[in-house]
Design a protein around this motif. Structure first.
Motif, PDB file in Angstrom:
ATOM      1  N   PRO A  16      41.440  38.597  40.212  1.00 45.61           N
ATOM      2  CA  PRO A  16      42.519  39.504  40.645  1.00 45.61           C
ATOM      3  C   PRO A  16      42.298  40.066  42.052  1.00 45.61           C
ATOM      4  O   PRO A  16      43.248  40.197  42.822  1.00 45.61           O
ATOM      5  N   ALA A  74      51.232  44.543  39.617  1.00 42.10           N
ATOM      6  CA  ALA A  74      51.114  43.868  38.325  1.00 42.10           C
ATOM      7  C   ALA A  74      49.688  43.381  38.078  1.00 42.10           C
ATOM      8  O   ALA A  74      49.238  43.311  36.929  1.00 42.10           O
ATOM      9  N   LEU A  75      48.962  43.064  39.131  1.00 46.06           N
ATOM     10  CA  LEU A  75      47.588  42.581  38.975  1.00 46.06           C
ATOM     11  C   LEU A  75      46.630  43.683  38.551  1.00 46.06           C
ATOM     12  O   LEU A  75      45.506  43.402  38.137  1.00 46.06           O
ATOM     13  N   PRO A  80      47.435  40.838  33.436  1.00 44.47           N
ATOM     14  CA  PRO A  80      48.665  40.716  34.234  1.00 44.47           C
ATOM     15  C   PRO A  80      49.529  39.564  33.746  1.00 44.47           C
ATOM     16  O   PRO A  80      49.025  38.540  33.286  1.00 44.47           O
TER      17      PRO A  80
END
Length: 107
Positions: A16, A74-75, A80
């Motif tokens: 991420p 979102a990560l 996610p």
């Protein structure tokens, strides 16, 4: 002795963070292209077509920036969600459009 990990637990490692950094690099590159486009359009009384092209480059960059901001947010989730195909296509089109703007600035 520690119990084994549950199968549902996810260990993303540094993926991420690498993805966030890639989005940041892409938006930074787009910002440089947009700034150069605006500078070249406003320097020395550019024709109206140059101003329109600079505005389009800036608009494309702002779209990419918004998409990147949502994706980076979102990560941050533990799991996610995958990037939607529509968002992926939008990101690719924005990146290609900015690349074309960059090439046009160089030529």
């Amino acid at each position: 002795m520690t119990p084994p990990r549950a199968a549902a637990e996810r260990d993303p490692g540094l993926q991420p963070e690498r993805t966030r950094l890639a989005w940041r690099r892409t938006t930074l590159t787009g910002a440089v292209i947009a700034v150069l486009a605006v500078k070249s359009a406003l320097h020395g009384g550019a024709p109206p077509s140059g101003i329109v092209a600079a505005a389009l480059c800036t608009g494309v960059w702002l779209g990419l920036l918004g998409l990147a901001h949502r994706r980076i947010g979102a990560l941050a989730a533990p799991r996610p969600v995958a990037l939607a195909p529509r968002a992926a296509v939008t990101a690719v089109l924005c990146a290609v459009a900015l690349a074309v703007c960059g090439v046009a600035l160089v030529l």
